[in-house]
Design a protein around this motif. Structure first.
Motif, PDB file in Angstrom:
ATOM      1  N   GLU A  11      -5.295   3.149  12.439  1.00  0.00           N
ATOM      2  CA  GLU A  11      -4.231   2.742  11.523  1.00  0.00           C
ATOM      3  C   GLU A  11      -4.863   2.006  10.353  1.00  0.00           C
ATOM      4  O   GLU A  11      -5.556   1.006  10.539  1.00  0.00           O
ATOM      5  CB  GLU A  11      -3.215   1.851  12.236  1.00  0.00           C
ATOM      6  CG  GLU A  11      -2.040   1.459  11.355  1.00  0.00           C
ATOM      7  CD  GLU A  11      -1.042   0.592  12.087  1.00  0.00           C
ATOM      8  OE1 GLU A  11      -0.419   1.082  13.045  1.00  0.00           O
ATOM      9  OE2 GLU A  11      -0.897  -0.586  11.700  1.00  0.00           O
ATOM     10  N   GLY A  12      -4.621   2.480   9.154  1.00  0.00           N
ATOM     11  CA  GLY A  12      -5.276   1.893   7.997  1.00  0.00           C
ATOM     12  C   GLY A  12      -6.773   2.078   8.094  1.00  0.00           C
ATOM     13  O   GLY A  12      -7.273   3.185   8.320  1.00  0.00           O
TER      14      GLY A  12
ATOM     15  N   GLU B   1       4.117   0.121  11.730  1.00  0.00           N
ATOM     16  CA  GLU B   1       3.041   0.293  10.749  1.00  0.00           C
ATOM     17  C   GLU B   1       3.505  -0.145   9.365  1.00  0.00           C
ATOM     18  O   GLU B   1       2.735  -0.717   8.585  1.00  0.00           O
ATOM     19  CB  GLU B   1       2.582   1.748  10.721  1.00  0.00           C
ATOM     20  CG  GLU B   1       1.432   1.995   9.758  1.00  0.00           C
ATOM     21  CD  GLU B   1       0.983   3.442   9.735  1.00  0.00           C
ATOM     22  OE1 GLU B   1       0.006   3.751   9.016  1.00  0.00           O
ATOM     23  OE2 GLU B   1       1.618   4.272  10.422  1.00  0.00           O
TER      24      GLU B   1
ATOM     25  N   ASP C 209       1.530  -2.748   7.036  1.00  0.00           N
ATOM     26  CA  ASP C 209       1.121  -2.375   5.681  1.00  0.00           C
ATOM     27  C   ASP C 209       1.682  -3.347   4.655  1.00  0.00           C
ATOM     28  O   ASP C 209       0.979  -3.795   3.733  1.00  0.00           O
ATOM     29  CB  ASP C 209       1.596  -0.956   5.358  1.00  0.00           C
ATOM     30  CG  ASP C 209       0.792   0.111   6.086  1.00  0.00           C
ATOM     31  OD1 ASP C 209      -0.235  -0.243   6.690  1.00  0.00           O
ATOM     32  OD2 ASP C 209       1.189   1.288   6.052  1.00  0.00           O
TER      33      ASP C 209
ATOM     34  N   GLY D 199      -2.766   5.329  -2.382  1.00  0.00           N
ATOM     35  CA  GLY D 199      -3.545   5.805  -1.247  1.00  0.00           C
ATOM     36  C   GLY D 199      -4.025   4.712  -0.320  1.00  0.00           C
ATOM     37  O   GLY D 199      -4.659   5.010   0.699  1.00  0.00           O
TER      38      GLY D 199
ATOM     39  N   HIS E  11      -0.545   3.999   4.372  1.00  0.00           N
ATOM     40  CA  HIS E  11       0.113   5.225   4.820  1.00  0.00           C
ATOM     41  C   HIS E  11       1.604   5.203   4.509  1.00  0.00           C
ATOM     42  O   HIS E  11       2.224   6.256   4.323  1.00  0.00           O
ATOM     43  CB  HIS E  11      -0.109   5.392   6.322  1.00  0.00           C
ATOM     44  CG  HIS E  11       0.476   6.648   6.880  1.00  0.00           C
ATOM     45  ND1 HIS E  11       1.638   6.672   7.626  1.00  0.00           N
ATOM     46  CD2 HIS E  11       0.079   7.946   6.780  1.00  0.00           C
ATOM     47  CE1 HIS E  11       1.919   7.915   7.967  1.00  0.00           C
ATOM     48  NE2 HIS E  11       0.993   8.702   7.482  1.00  0.00           N
ATOM     49  N   THR E  12       2.200   4.011   4.438  1.00  0.00           N
ATOM     50  CA  THR E  12       3.636   3.888   4.163  1.00  0.00           C
ATOM     51  C   THR E  12       3.894   3.408   2.733  1.00  0.00           C
ATOM     52  O   THR E  12       4.909   2.751   2.480  1.00  0.00           O
ATOM     53  CB  THR E  12       4.281   2.912   5.161  1.00  0.00           C
ATOM     54  OG1 THR E  12       3.672   1.614   5.032  1.00  0.00           O
ATOM     55  CG2 THR E  12       4.101   3.400   6.587  1.00  0.00           C
ATOM     56  N   SER E  13       2.997   3.733   1.809  1.00  0.00           N
ATOM     57  CA  SER E  13       3.156   3.264   0.426  1.00  0.00           C
ATOM     58  C   SER E  13       4.463   3.749  -0.194  1.00  0.00           C
ATOM     59  O   SER E  13       5.119   3.017  -0.952  1.00  0.00           O
ATOM     60  CB  SER E  13       1.980   3.744  -0.427  1.00  0.00           C
ATOM     61  OG  SER E  13       0.785   3.115  -0.036  1.00  0.00           O
TER      62      SER E  13
END
Length: 692
Positions: free
Chosen positions: A61-62, A81, A85, A422, A425-427
């Motif tokens: 993750e990340g 997540e 983030d 980038g 992942h949840t941007s």
């Protein structure tokens, strides 16, 4: 004697079974080193296989790679997540502010080499935000920088009080620049062993320090000013109430406190007395329950900080999925603490129409010499019965009624995430949620001293009232379906209702906590006038309304405000036009909170998944098939057969048997719908007694 021999025989049998169980267990044990993921007591139930020593799951993750046992021994939930983030993004911007005041720039991977102007958010540190003129930030006229993965001697000291697998702490070390140390603490010895394993796996032992202690005792031991943490992250399983008192004392001056609450059933009003015992406030069942939960937690934090002459300043407060997350800064100041009473309010909510009114606990007014005078507020703001529907009021709170976001800080986080999509992942979801927070609601602010107060509603001021925003000075909200269902009318579109409010001269915005929210500074009387005007365009059958119902009483009054439902351009928010991911659907099957971690817990296998499906909607009646429905309908007599007008004969789904006088008195008259082999009776078909 006979009774004694039976007892002895049973005791020997039990001992023999226990010995056989231990023998089988010892035969299957490896003779090598002990498994760090084994159970603490070293025993397992008889007949149950122990997980192999190398049975573990690896999650990436990340920038972190985490190994944890497949059994449910250490808690991990992939749905959060987004929470992790967002926390990394917030701490990064906080580090930029904190180190920028010391002349240190941070370098974030993937971020362009652009020098950013750092403005401190606190009044207490304004003198630190600007370097002295002519002074060099570092020897050799070279600006000092802080990068990811390196120790910054003047950087942030971070504490994760409930680290579990250590994922969050390791992500801080690998993704957030400007850190001096990260303490990953947990009370479980198994979790601490796992943290050490993951720290070595990710090569961050120089930054992350595993710790085994009670989180409260650890924070109480860091109350001294020199020992305090700059950032404290609390993400417990359930309520964080027991940790808040220690947390507000262990965070440094102007430090960041990050708190997650997953006990939403308590905070959303299902158990008001439990909410009071944990957070010191009564929660109400309301359509705005998620924002009310945020404000209750902020009230609880500020109340605990006030005991030590400290107060909180919210930076960002988010309601997402099945939890809420707040980011606050903690400061010390006796004068500012006196204003805390005027930041809290009780809420009076009508049980009939849902209209709410706020009553602040304190009053702050200006005095001579520029001083501020504090006094008790006067109230209540409502009569014993609701002025709109005549129903009684429920009393909730106290809750925080000041802004729950710092829009400047949220804008900085949004800009950083947007320019470097980038990184997380949840941007996309972070951009959508923060865009709703920072969008300004249309319409001028209703204040005579406001620069745009003289402008017509159709031309709002863009310079001082941008066209969209989650209104910071308007606590709570109504929902579109709530307003329509109260008067039993069809639902107008969101743009129509927003346009009507804007035409009437009020401000209106969305809320990140609910996609149907209508957050506005319009009073409840204006909202019901608009709904009365809408009902005239889509009339309700008044004869079907009870005279004591809220709908009848509201619609019996003529509207004093004539609503205009013409769609305005500024009624559609920017995030809605751009199609940003503002309200995400459930990300996976069986989505929601995970089961609590247990020592030696079983892995979540097919049996547990089957049990979850079995318990889904367990209080609802299971749907019956057509054969069961046909057999049930055959137990009721046919009313048309009794009158001699039924022409279906044997094809009728109801019974044509002659009735006895007793059965005739008990049976309810029914009509003949279509037969089961033609089509199942619809929802409009009349059914017999006792049928749902």
């Amino acid at each position: 004697m006979f009774h004694t021999s039976i007892v002895l025989r049973q005791t020997l049998s039990l001992r023999s079974a226990g010995g056989l169980c231990r023998a089988r267990f010892m035969e299957g044990q490896p003779r090598g080193p002990a498994n760090p993921f084994a159970m603490e007591n070293g025993t397992v139930p008889c007949g149950e296989k122990r997980p192999p020593e190398n049975q573990e799951t690896t999650v990436t993750e990340g920038s972190a790679k985490i190994a944890f046992p497949s059994a449910n021994e250490v808690f991990y939930n992939p749905v959060q997540e987004f929470n992790r983030d967002l926390t990394c993004a917030v701490i990064t911007e906080f580090a930029r502010i904190h180190l920028g005041a010391k002349g240190i720039q941070i370098k974030v991977p993937g971020e362009k080499e652009v020098q950013k102007v750092v403005v401190d958010l606190s009044e207490q540190e304004e003198d630190k935000a600007v370097l002295k003129e002519g002074a060099d930030p570092a020897p050799g006229n070279q600006p000092r920088t802080a990068t990811v993965g390196e120790i910054c001697e003047e950087g942030l000291r971070v504490l994760e009080g409930l680290a579990a697998s250590g994922l969050r702490s390791i992500r801080f070390a690998r993704e957030v620049p400007g850190l001096r140390s990260v303490v990953a603490n947990d009370a479980s010895a198994r979790a601490v062993d796992l943290i050490r394993h993951n720290v070595q796996l990710n090569e961050v032992a120089h930054l992350v320090q595993p710790s085994q202690a009670d989180a409260r005792m650890l924070m109480y031991q860091h109350q001294r000013v020199s020992d305090r943490f700059d950032v404290i992250d609390l993400d417990p399983y359930g309520s964080p109430a027991t940790f808040l008192d220690a947390a507000v004392q262990a965070v440094s001056e102007g430090g960041l406190l990050c708190v997650t609450c997953t006990d939403m059933a308590v905070l959303a009003g299902n158990s008001g007395e439990t909410c009071y015992s944990k957070y010191g406030a009564m929660a109400l069942k309301s359509r705005a329950c998620h924002e009310m939960a945020l404000r209750i937690v902020l009230h609880s934090l500020d109340l605990r900080a006030n005991c030590y002459q400290r107060f909180v300043v919210p930076l960002l407060s988010i309601s997402a999925d099945f939890y809420i997350r707040v980011f606050v800064r903690v400061f010390t100041g006796q004068a500012k603490v006196k204003a805390s009473a005027s930041k809290q309010a009780l809420v009076f909510q009508c049980v009939g129409c849902g209209a709410f009114h706020l009553q602040r606990l304190g009053k702050a007014s200006g005095a001579s010499g520029g001083r501020v005078k504090f006094s008790a507020a006067c109230g209540p703001p409502v009569a014993p019965e609701c002025e709109h529907c005549g129903q009684r009021h429920q009393l909730g709170g106290p809750l925080w009624v000041e802004p729950i976001h710092d829009l400047d800080f949220v804008g900085r986080v949004l800009e950083a995430v947007s320019t470097n999509p980038g990184r997380f992942h949840t941007s996309e979801r972070i951009r959508g949620v923060l865009s709703v927070v920072t969008e300004v609601g249309g319409g001028p602010k209703q204040d005579g001293a406001h620069p745009c107060a003289q402008l017509p509603p159709s031309a709002p001021c863009i310079s001082c009232c941008p066209p969209w925003q989650e209104l910071p000075d308007v606590p709570l909200y109504y929902t579109l379906d709530q307003l329509s269902s109260t008067i039993h009318c069809s639902t107008p579109s969101l743009l129509q209702l927003r346009s009507a409010l804007l035409h009437a001269g009020f401000r209106v915005s969305l809320s990140h906590a609910c996609k149907n929210a209508v957050k506005t500074d319009a009073p409840a009387s204006a909202l019901w006038d608009i709904m009365r005007c809408w009902e005239k365009e889509c009339p309700v059958k008044r004869e079907r309304l009870s005279e004591t119902s809220p709908a009848f009483r509201i619609l019996s009054v003529e509207p004093r405000l004539q609503a205009n439902f013409t769609i305005r351009d500024d009624a559609n928010p920017s995030s809605r036009q751009r199609g940003l991911k503002r309200f995400q659907a459930n990300p996976e099957a069986n989505w929601g909170p995970r089961p609590r971690a247990r020592p030696g817990g079983k892995a979540v296998g097919e049996a547990m998944e089957d049990r979850r499906k079995l318990l889904q909607n367990k209080r609802k009646q299971p749907a019956e098939d057509l054969a069961q429905r046909a057999a049930r309908l055959k137990t009721f007599p046919c009313k048309r057969f009794k009158k001699g007008t039924c022409q279906r004969g044997d094809q009728c789904c109801y019974s044509h048997r002659p009735l006895t006088p007793e059965a005739t008195a008990e049976a309810a008259p029914t009509d003949c719908p279509q037969t089961p082999n033609q089509k199942a009776p619809g929802s409009g078909a009349t059914t017999g007694p006792g049928v749902d």
